[in-house]
Every structure is written in C-alpha cells, then in structure tokens.
Design a protein around this motif. Structure first.
Motif, PDB file in Angstrom:
ATOM      1  N   PRO A 149      30.501 -18.458  44.509  1.00 24.09           N
ATOM      2  CA  PRO A 149      29.460 -17.755  45.285  1.00 24.09           C
ATOM      3  C   PRO A 149      29.032 -16.443  44.624  1.00 24.09           C
ATOM      4  CG  PRO A 149      31.215 -18.537  46.737  1.00 24.09           C
ATOM      5  CD  PRO A 149      31.701 -18.739  45.331  1.00 24.09           C
ATOM      6  N   LYS A 150      29.972 -15.746  43.976  1.00 24.37           N
ATOM      7  CA  LYS A 150      29.635 -14.488  43.283  1.00 24.37           C
ATOM      8  C   LYS A 150      28.821 -14.809  42.023  1.00 24.37           C
ATOM      9  CE  LYS A 150      32.320 -12.016  46.057  1.00 24.37           C
ATOM     10  NZ  LYS A 150      33.208 -13.014  46.646  1.00 24.37           N
ATOM     11  N   THR A 151      29.187 -15.879  41.359  1.00 25.69           N
ATOM     12  CA  THR A 151      28.400 -16.286  40.176  1.00 25.69           C
ATOM     13  C   THR A 151      26.958 -16.560  40.595  1.00 25.69           C
ATOM     14  OG1 THR A 151      30.379 -17.280  39.211  1.00 25.69           O
ATOM     15  CG2 THR A 151      28.260 -17.968  38.287  1.00 25.69           C
ATOM     16  N   ALA A 152      26.801 -17.277  41.703  1.00 22.97           N
ATOM     17  CA  ALA A 152      25.448 -17.617  42.177  1.00 22.97           C
ATOM     18  C   ALA A 152      24.670 -16.352  42.545  1.00 22.97           C
ATOM     19  CB  ALA A 152      25.551 -18.559  43.385  1.00 22.97           C
ATOM     20  N   PHE A 153      25.335 -15.398  43.163  1.00 20.54           N
ATOM     21  CA  PHE A 153      24.637 -14.150  43.533  1.00 20.54           C
ATOM     22  C   PHE A 153      24.162 -13.422  42.268  1.00 20.54           C
ATOM     23  CE2 PHE A 153      24.953  -9.509  44.467  1.00 20.54           C
ATOM     24  CZ  PHE A 153      23.778  -9.428  45.212  1.00 20.54           C
ATOM     25  N   GLY A 154      25.001 -13.404  41.226  1.00 20.38           N
ATOM     26  CA  GLY A 154      24.599 -12.783  39.960  1.00 20.38           C
ATOM     27  C   GLY A 154      23.373 -13.475  39.367  1.00 20.38           C
ATOM     28  N   ILE A 155      23.336 -14.796  39.491  1.00 18.94           N
ATOM     29  CA  ILE A 155      22.182 -15.538  38.952  1.00 18.94           C
ATOM     30  C   ILE A 155      20.921 -15.189  39.750  1.00 18.94           C
ATOM     31  CG2 ILE A 155      21.223 -17.835  38.464  1.00 18.94           C
ATOM     32  CD1 ILE A 155      24.229 -18.781  38.310  1.00 18.94           C
ATOM     33  N   LEU A 156      21.070 -15.074  41.059  1.00 19.36           N
ATOM     34  CA  LEU A 156      19.919 -14.653  41.880  1.00 19.36           C
ATOM     35  C   LEU A 156      19.389 -13.295  41.395  1.00 19.36           C
ATOM     36  CD1 LEU A 156      18.329 -15.356  44.640  1.00 19.36           C
ATOM     37  CD2 LEU A 156      19.708 -13.488  45.561  1.00 19.36           C
ATOM     38  N   ALA A 254       8.376 -24.425  32.645  1.00 23.04           N
ATOM     39  CA  ALA A 254       8.661 -23.137  33.292  1.00 23.04           C
ATOM     40  C   ALA A 254       8.500 -22.015  32.276  1.00 23.04           C
ATOM     41  CB  ALA A 254      10.092 -23.147  33.831  1.00 23.04           C
ATOM     42  N   THR A 255       8.248 -20.799  32.784  1.00 18.26           N
ATOM     43  CA  THR A 255       8.146 -19.659  31.863  1.00 18.26           C
ATOM     44  C   THR A 255       9.422 -18.816  31.867  1.00 18.26           C
ATOM     45  OG1 THR A 255       7.036 -18.432  33.607  1.00 18.26           O
ATOM     46  CG2 THR A 255       5.629 -19.426  31.914  1.00 18.26           C
ATOM     47  N   ILE A 256      10.389 -19.209  32.726  1.00 22.71           N
ATOM     48  CA  ILE A 256      11.680 -18.495  32.791  1.00 22.71           C
ATOM     49  C   ILE A 256      12.815 -19.512  32.776  1.00 22.71           C
ATOM     50  CG2 ILE A 256      13.184 -17.101  34.296  1.00 22.71           C
ATOM     51  CD1 ILE A 256      10.592 -15.782  35.390  1.00 22.71           C
ATOM     52  N   ILE A 257      13.855 -19.229  31.969  1.00 25.14           N
ATOM     53  CA  ILE A 257      15.102 -20.009  32.018  1.00 25.14           C
ATOM     54  C   ILE A 257      16.179 -19.052  32.493  1.00 25.14           C
ATOM     55  CG2 ILE A 257      16.871 -21.194  30.672  1.00 25.14           C
ATOM     56  CD1 ILE A 257      14.658 -22.016  28.685  1.00 25.14           C
ATOM     57  N   ALA A 258      16.795 -19.354  33.625  1.00 30.25           N
ATOM     58  CA  ALA A 258      17.800 -18.442  34.178  1.00 30.25           C
ATOM     59  C   ALA A 258      18.770 -19.255  35.036  1.00 30.25           C
ATOM     60  CB  ALA A 258      17.128 -17.352  35.018  1.00 30.25           C
ATOM     61  N   GLY A 259      19.917 -19.593  34.463  1.00 34.24           N
ATOM     62  CA  GLY A 259      20.869 -20.425  35.204  1.00 34.24           C
ATOM     63  C   GLY A 259      22.302 -20.112  34.838  1.00 34.24           C
ATOM     64  N   GLY A 260      23.224 -20.788  35.507  1.00 29.14           N
ATOM     65  CA  GLY A 260      24.633 -20.429  35.419  1.00 29.14           C
ATOM     66  C   GLY A 260      25.453 -21.148  34.374  1.00 29.14           C
ATOM     67  N   ALA A 261      24.958 -22.263  33.826  1.00 28.92           N
ATOM     68  CA  ALA A 261      25.791 -23.046  32.898  1.00 28.92           C
ATOM     69  C   ALA A 261      26.197 -22.199  31.689  1.00 28.92           C
ATOM     70  CB  ALA A 261      25.032 -24.287  32.446  1.00 28.92           C
ATOM     71  N   ASN A 262      27.392 -22.453  31.191  1.00 27.21           N
ATOM     72  CA  ASN A 262      27.846 -21.781  29.971  1.00 27.21           C
ATOM     73  C   ASN A 262      27.266 -22.481  28.748  1.00 27.21           C
ATOM     74  OD1 ASN A 262      29.629 -19.608  30.690  1.00 27.21           O
ATOM     75  ND2 ASN A 262      31.010 -21.163  31.539  1.00 27.21           N
ATOM     76  N   ASN A 263      27.036 -21.730  27.689  1.00 24.77           N
ATOM     77  CA  ASN A 263      26.606 -22.285  26.394  1.00 24.77           C
ATOM     78  C   ASN A 263      25.367 -23.178  26.515  1.00 24.77           C
ATOM     79  OD1 ASN A 263      28.909 -21.100  25.133  1.00 24.77           O
ATOM     80  ND2 ASN A 263      30.120 -22.759  25.987  1.00 24.77           N
ATOM     81  N   GLN A 264      24.311 -22.620  27.122  1.00 28.13           N
ATOM     82  CA  GLN A 264      23.106 -23.424  27.368  1.00 28.13           C
ATOM     83  C   GLN A 264      22.364 -23.802  26.090  1.00 28.13           C
ATOM     84  OE1 GLN A 264      20.722 -21.316  30.344  1.00 28.13           O
ATOM     85  NE2 GLN A 264      22.586 -20.887  31.492  1.00 28.13           N
ATOM     86  N   LEU A 265      22.435 -22.916  25.081  1.00 26.62           N
ATOM     87  CA  LEU A 265      21.724 -23.187  23.824  1.00 26.62           C
ATOM     88  C   LEU A 265      22.600 -24.080  22.940  1.00 26.62           C
ATOM     89  CD1 LEU A 265      20.442 -19.581  22.960  1.00 26.62           C
ATOM     90  CD2 LEU A 265      19.371 -21.324  24.415  1.00 26.62           C
ATOM     91  N   GLU A 266      21.991 -25.145  22.407  1.00 29.23           N
ATOM     92  CA  GLU A 266      22.790 -26.018  21.525  1.00 29.23           C
ATOM     93  C   GLU A 266      23.185 -25.267  20.256  1.00 29.23           C
ATOM     94  OE1 GLU A 266      21.768 -30.291  21.558  1.00 29.23           O
ATOM     95  OE2 GLU A 266      21.770 -30.077  19.374  1.00 29.23           O
ATOM     96  N   ASP A 284      23.007 -16.746  28.920  1.00 28.11           N
ATOM     97  CA  ASP A 284      23.916 -17.353  29.904  1.00 28.11           C
ATOM     98  C   ASP A 284      25.111 -16.480  30.254  1.00 28.11           C
ATOM     99  OD1 ASP A 284      24.998 -17.752  27.355  1.00 28.11           O
ATOM    100  OD2 ASP A 284      24.825 -19.935  27.433  1.00 28.11           O
ATOM    101  N   TYR A 285      25.751 -15.895  29.240  1.00 28.44           N
ATOM    102  CA  TYR A 285      26.985 -15.174  29.567  1.00 28.44           C
ATOM    103  C   TYR A 285      26.726 -13.823  30.223  1.00 28.44           C
ATOM    104  CZ  TYR A 285      26.406 -12.775  25.026  1.00 28.44           C
ATOM    105  OH  TYR A 285      25.920 -12.052  23.970  1.00 28.44           O
ATOM    106  N   VAL A 286      25.460 -13.396  30.230  1.00 30.23           N
ATOM    107  CA  VAL A 286      25.126 -12.174  30.974  1.00 30.23           C
ATOM    108  C   VAL A 286      24.807 -12.534  32.430  1.00 30.23           C
ATOM    109  CG1 VAL A 286      23.663 -10.125  31.082  1.00 30.23           C
ATOM    110  CG2 VAL A 286      24.184 -11.165  28.864  1.00 30.23           C
ATOM    111  N   ILE A 287      23.974 -13.549  32.623  1.00 30.18           N
ATOM    112  CA  ILE A 287      23.547 -13.875  33.992  1.00 30.18           C
ATOM    113  C   ILE A 287      24.667 -14.524  34.805  1.00 30.18           C
ATOM    114  CG2 ILE A 287      22.529 -16.147  33.454  1.00 30.18           C
ATOM    115  CD1 ILE A 287      20.256 -15.438  35.404  1.00 30.18           C
ATOM    116  N   ASN A 288      25.619 -15.208  34.131  1.00 33.18           N
ATOM    117  CA  ASN A 288      26.658 -15.889  34.922  1.00 33.18           C
ATOM    118  C   ASN A 288      27.962 -15.097  35.002  1.00 33.18           C
ATOM    119  OD1 ASN A 288      28.187 -16.449  32.618  1.00 33.18           O
ATOM    120  ND2 ASN A 288      27.547 -18.588  32.478  1.00 33.18           N
ATOM    121  N   GLY A 289      27.880 -13.776  34.798  1.00 36.26           N
ATOM    122  CA  GLY A 289      29.092 -12.938  34.797  1.00 36.26           C
ATOM    123  C   GLY A 289      29.657 -12.609  36.180  1.00 36.26           C
ATOM    124  N   GLY A 290      28.996 -13.055  37.259  1.00 32.28           N
ATOM    125  CA  GLY A 290      29.471 -12.700  38.608  1.00 32.28           C
ATOM    126  C   GLY A 290      30.882 -13.205  38.890  1.00 32.28           C
ATOM    127  N   GLY A 291      31.191 -14.389  38.385  1.00 34.21           N
ATOM    128  CA  GLY A 291      32.518 -14.965  38.638  1.00 34.21           C
ATOM    129  C   GLY A 291      33.617 -14.158  37.977  1.00 34.21           C
TER     130      GLY A 291
END
Ligand code: NAD
Length: 350
Positions: A149-156, A254-266, A284-291
């Motif tokens: 839930p904290k990870t999700a809030f950080g993504i929001l 989309a014009t924005i990519i913003a999500g929680g998965a780790n290592n999104q870029l191949e 990814d590792y900045v936006i999903n830092g809530g956890g």
C-alpha cells in the motif's frame, strides 16, 4: 561460474553463498554497498535455470537497491538475497530458519524483507533466527507488514509529479491510466487513482483480480498484449520487469510511463528510446521506493503510518527534480536518476 566478471558485478562489497545440505538450502546474499548504512533489500525465491543466473540476479538486484535506497533518502545501503527454488525444494521452516542463520552471520550488514515468492509468514520464520528482518506484522497503525500500500501511494505521488510536468495538470481528475498487473501494488494503486477521479484500464493474467478492480473501481479491462499500448494518458506497469524495449516503445500511445514494477527498461538504452518519443518516464526505483521507505521506518521502530506516508510523499519532489533536469538538459530520466544516486553514495564515501 563467474562473479567478478559477471556483467552485473559493480564492485560489490561481499557475496555470501549459503548452502545447507540437510534442508536443501541454496541461497546467495549480495551486499553491493554499505556506504550509506546497512545493506537493505528483500529476499527473492525463484526457480533459476542455473547458478550463473542466480548470481547475476543477486548482483543486479543488490546494486538496484543501493540506488533505490539512496534516492529514497534512506541511511541504507543496497543488498539482496536470492533463494534458489531447486527441483527438490520443500520450503520447510527448517530451510527458512537456516537462511535466517546465514543472514544473522552478517551481523546486521544485511537486512532482509519480502520480495517475489516470499510472504510475511516466511519472514516470521526467518526472524526466529535473526533480528535483521523487516516486513513483519506490526501493531496496527505502525510501520511494517505488507509494504505494497505504501508503494502504491508513492506511485500515486509520482503520477501527480509527472502529470504536472508533462500535462500541466494540478490533479488527476479525468486522467486515464492503464495499469498492467493488479496484484498487491496494482490493486492499491487502482484504489488511489479511482479516489483521485482517474479512469482505469487494467489487465492481469488472473481474471479474478481484473474482475475485482472492475467491480470496485469501475475499471475497464483490455487484453494482456494491449495494455501497454492503450490510448490513455499514463501507462503504469505493475507486473513484470523488462517490458519496455525496442519493440514495445514505438507502440506506446501514453505520454507518461509511471508504474511500480522493478527493472522496467530491458536495457538502459531504452530510456533514450522513450525520451526520443517525447514520453516522460518516471524511473522505476525512484517511483516505487514507498515500500522500502516503509521497511526502513519499521527497522527504525516506533514510526507511525502517518509519518511513513509523509516520507513516501517526498517521492513527488524527487521526481519533479528529475523531470526538471530532463527538460533542461534533454538527458533521459533514467540516466539522470542513476547519476543522482551515484552522487549521493559518492558524497557519503568522501
Ligand atoms: P504481485 O505478485 O502481487 O502482483 C503482480 C501482478 O501482476 C499479479 O496479479 C500477476 O498476475 C500480474 N501479472 C504477471 N504477469 C503479467 C502480465 N504479463 N500481464 C499482466 N499482469 C501480469 O506483485 P506486487 O507486489 O504487486 O509487485 C508488482 C511489481 O512491483 C513487481 O515488479 C515488484 O517487483 C514491484 N515492486 C513491488 C513492491 C511492493 O511493495 N510489493 C515494491 C517495489 C516494487
């Protein structure tokens, strides 16, 4: 088996190979850096094709944790453990206790938590043998337990920063977001986005999870192969890594990519590909830092949920900084984030 010559080896401080014949345990604990503090990062339980793949994963993930923890403003270094799910793996309490003894042998240089394949219950078993464990059940209202839930809030918060930078929007009302994967993080994110007035398109390999967010939050569903390319404002990957590459990036609407998965870029070059398409990518590792912020607060002790949320909310300002630098310099956001993380660690070394 290569370690020093593995492509993910980045002057890691220590790599511990953990073997216990009686329980069948085979695990690797990689400590990338303890410059900022004890190395923190979860334990992943995974079926690896071979030893090389497990070593590579532990090296890569532990370096990622150093960057994530630095960018989250934590006094924590980066580490990660992998437990190899071999054909005879039985997941016994004795195996997880033995793993706990190996964690304990590092005397607090490595602090573990849940990652893929692990659970709060398993962490409680590990904790029978070491106090260097987080992600344990806590008194209600205090930091700890399931961090999603904290990870999700950080993504929001990150989506807010991106919508402001890219679309000049002060709120998320009426914005459309495609969420790939509605598990623990994706579900909680959908709830928050719905409360903020955003419209949702979702996909998941588990039909019941899709049905739940459609019922509860009025989401619409799309096919697994279509979700990243939906005609929406924001695409939010909350399932797997490696989803953005030379084949998928040209098809994103989309014009924005913003999500929680780790290592999104191949590959790191995919950050440039995304920038070339004038899409704003929240690293990814900045936006999903809530956890991990929740985990750090749990480890510090006596921190209540409201204080954790305050710290997680700092993700919005950190991403805004990155977006502003990208707008000024034209550099891809992933390159800027890596540079900032390395600078934080280097400053603590001197
Ligand atoms: P989860 O297992 O609860 O959810 C993942 C969901 O993705 C599942 O519902 C799964 O069915 C779905 N999925 C798998 N493959 C898919 C595909 N091809 N298309 C669509 N859906 C698919 O995991 P989670 O804890 O929600 O984590 C999601 C991602 O966020 C992972 O990459 C994880 O590493 C990352 N992450 C999680 C946290 C956390 O606090 N849990 C923190 C930081 C990063």
């Amino acid at each position: 088996m290569a370690v020093f010559s593995d492509s993910a080896f980045d002057d890691h401080e220590r790599v511990l190979f953990c073997r216990d014949v009686g329980t069948g345990l085979r695990a690797i604990i990689a400590i990338h850096s303890t410059v900022l503090g004890p190395a923190a990062g979860g334990t992943r339980l995974w079926e690896y094709a071979n030893d090389d793949e497990a070593v590579h994963d532990a090296l890569r993930l532990s370096q990622g944790m150093s960057y994530k923890n630095a960018m989250a403003g934590l006094k924590l270094g980066g580490g990660k453990a992998v437990i190899m799910k071999t054909p005879n793996f039985d997941g016994s309490d004795a195996l997880y206790e033995r793993f706990g003894e190996f964690v304990d042998s590092l005397n607090g240089d490595y602090i573990t938590a849940e990652d893929v394949g692990m659970s709060v219950g398993i962490m409680e078993t590990v904790a029978r043998k070491t106090r260097y464990v987080t992600g344990l059940p806590q008194t209600s209202g205090m930091a700890g337990g399931d961090p999603s839930p904290k990870t999700a809030f950080g993504i929001l918060c990150g989506i807010r920063a991106a919508a402001r930078s890219k679309l000049g929007r002060a709120d998320l009302d009426g914005l459309t977001v495609a969420v790939q994967g509605v598990g623990k993080v994706g579900y909680n994110l959908c709830r928050l986005l719905h409360e903020a007035g955003a419209g949702l398109v979702v996909a998941d390999i588990e039909a019941d999870r899709v049905a739940r967010v459609c019922d509860e939050f009025g989401a619409s569903s799309t096919g697994l192969d279509d979700i990243l390319f939906a005609a929406v404002d924001v695409v939010s990957p909350c399932a797997l890594g490696g989803v953005f590459n030379e084949h998928t990036i040209p098809r994103i609407q989309a014009t924005i990519i913003a999500g929680g998965a780790n290592n999104q870029l191949e590959t790191p070059q995919d950050g440039q590909r995304i920038a070339d398409r004038d899409i704003l990518y929240a690293p990814d590792y900045v936006i999903n830092g809530g956890g991990i912020i929740n985990v750090a607060c749990e480890y510090e002790g006596n921190i209540d949920d409201a204080a954790v949320m305050d710290r997680v909310a700092g993700i919005e300002a950190r991403l805004t900084d990155i977006f502003e630098e990208a707008a000024t310099t034209g550099a891809p956001t992933n390159v800027i984030a890596d540079k900032k993380a390395r600078a934080i660690i280097a400053a603590a070394t001197t």
